[in-house]
Scaffold this motif. Sequence first.
Motif, mmCIF file in Angstrom:
data_model
loop_
_atom_site.group_PDB
_atom_site.id
_atom_site.type_symbol
_atom_site.label_atom_id
_atom_site.label_comp_id
_atom_site.label_asym_id
_atom_site.label_seq_id
_atom_site.Cartn_x
_atom_site.Cartn_y
_atom_site.Cartn_z
ATOM 1 N N THR A 1 0.850 -1.185 0.000
ATOM 2 C CA THR A 1 0.000 0.000 0.000
ATOM 3 C C THR A 1 0.884 1.231 0.000
ATOM 4 O O THR A 1 2.112 1.131 0.023
ATOM 5 C CB THR A 1 -0.945 0.011 1.218
ATOM 6 O OG1 THR A 1 -1.922 1.041 1.042
ATOM 7 C CG2 THR A 1 -0.194 0.252 2.514
ATOM 8 N N GLN B 1 -2.921 -2.645 7.394
ATOM 9 C CA GLN B 1 -2.085 -3.773 6.982
ATOM 10 C C GLN B 1 -1.751 -4.684 8.175
ATOM 11 O O GLN B 1 -1.834 -5.909 8.079
ATOM 12 C CB GLN B 1 -0.769 -3.271 6.372
ATOM 13 C CG GLN B 1 -0.813 -2.898 4.909
ATOM 14 C CD GLN B 1 0.576 -2.521 4.437
ATOM 15 O OE1 GLN B 1 1.284 -1.743 5.066
ATOM 16 N NE2 GLN B 1 0.994 -3.088 3.314
ATOM 17 N N LEU C 1 4.581 -7.324 4.473
ATOM 18 C CA LEU C 1 3.991 -6.003 4.256
ATOM 19 C C LEU C 1 4.984 -5.098 3.520
ATOM 20 O O LEU C 1 6.170 -5.061 3.854
ATOM 21 C CB LEU C 1 3.593 -5.365 5.590
ATOM 22 C CG LEU C 1 2.599 -6.149 6.448
ATOM 23 C CD1 LEU C 1 2.233 -5.353 7.690
ATOM 24 C CD2 LEU C 1 1.358 -6.519 5.650
#
Length: 596
Positions: free
Chosen positions: A430, A440, A456
């Motif tokens: 993201t 997340q 992530l």
Amino acid sequence: MDERQLRELIADVKAGRMSRRGFIHTMVGLGLTAPLAAQMLAYSGVAQAQPASTYKPTKRGGGGPLKLLWWQGATLLNPHFAVGTKDQEGSRIFYEPLAAWDPDGNLIPILAAEIPSLENGGLARDGMSVTWKVKKGVQWHDGAPFSADDVLFTWEFAADPATAATTSGSYKEIKVEKVDSHAVRVRFSKPTPYWADPFVGTVGMIIPKHLFEAYRGAKSREAPTNLKPVGTGPYRFADFKPGDMVRGALNPNYHLPNRPYFDSIEMKGGGDAVSAARAVLQTGEFDYAWNMQVEDEILKRLEAGGKGRAVITQGANIEHIPVNATDPWTEVDGERSSLKTKHPLFSDPAVREAINLLVDRGSVEQHIYGRTGVATANFLNNPSRFRSPNTKWEFNVDKANELLEAAGWKRGPDGIRAKDGKKLRVVFQTSINAPRQKNQAIVKQACQKAGIDMELKSITASVFFSSDVANPDTYGKFYCDMQLYTTTMPQPDPERFMNQFCSWEASSKDNKWQGRNISRWRSEEYDKTYRAAEAELDPVKRAALFIRMNDLVIAGRHIIPVVYRPRVSALAAKLNAPLSGWDNDLWNLRDWYKDA
């Protein structure tokens, strides 16, 4: 809800058994937009009632300066060259469209004398044309008269490929003809249910022919008026420093009485969302701040000082997780996430369903967004307490584990599930933004409990949302397994919004990754339903088609809605500013005032 039920509701409105507002809120709960619901009533013979203005001042001027803060500063002031919201808003201080969208999805006349309808003859029953009557007695800021010639010229300017207008999509497929000195007719190439696009709202601002005529086509970027606008709006141009400041002064000849209230307007650019919130809610230095992408906990703390308030405006933005339908790790013909591939893990519907169950929307709403993000199972949303009865969301780690186990995904010694030699390991990316990083982390924690290993990845927003074809980290390339971002709905009708799931919109190397279908999910049934909606004039049948599209998207599980995100603004305690989620923040600037 089927077609019969929709028609029964419309009959209830006609008979007075149900209010117009009640009908619109019910349609919003089914995933439609308020403007589409309003158009359903209009096409069914229910007249649109114009809401009464709440404007109180009884004279023009006397309100002192109005100070606005946009943490992205305008860089030019021609609405047809606007690159993003910042330029659209800066232009809207000075320019006006024929009509605007109010918070309930009603069309409000601005430079139009009236809103076209079947009753007044403005709308053609075959959907092939609409006739607009424009106001008489309106002047441009330099004193020149406004007329149908300016509307016709705006179409010619925006539709000319050599102009390269950012609004060209609303004008290039239509023909506009002058009916008389104060009326134009817009002709469409096919039956067009959403006729209120050209000359309306964000893309509809009218520019003066007498000042732009010498700068047509390739010369359009040379027009001095691009930086020194001459419009019809409540404020006249005073000064502009691109990227920093826009200033305007009261227009003494504005075409509505007792308006505007403020003697001057100042739009300051720069900074960030948190500092902008402080400048209104804590220090009181500004009257208004745009786009509060700030955690709700911070907003509430700032509001406690009593100098201002956060205002939530209903719209249709959706924070969601696209789940890649293609393989981002295998290159085919020089392209990753190629349409010629299938995702090695997400091709299994059990994995997609498990991921859906592991997104804790309730915690995201409660601990991150609060008032500014509402947990939802729908992609096509509208701000309402109603939600579609056809979809629902659920957070259930146990059920996710059971699904994966039954589908043959077994835990290994390291706790990570695997099947046929493939481990359940995914990369979730993201843009760098505090609420998104927390979102997340919530998803990763749940996935760990289900035996899914999640890495992530956070990317600078200017890179993530870039259109640079050489950059591998853009959201359009989607070179990872999952990603998180907000899709906005810039027009009140859902047709443009929902084309992002059509197969021909798939993002690929061939279209320089500019296609709007980022997940690459494709469905023949969806394509067929979308094509049917494009040309369906019956508003009830068209509404049912959009409901079906929403349900198909959700059932595919390649798109996981997280929270519906209404617009959030910061207002000084005494400022009255009518806001709409279907138009610019400054759509009704002429009605802004302060309580005594």
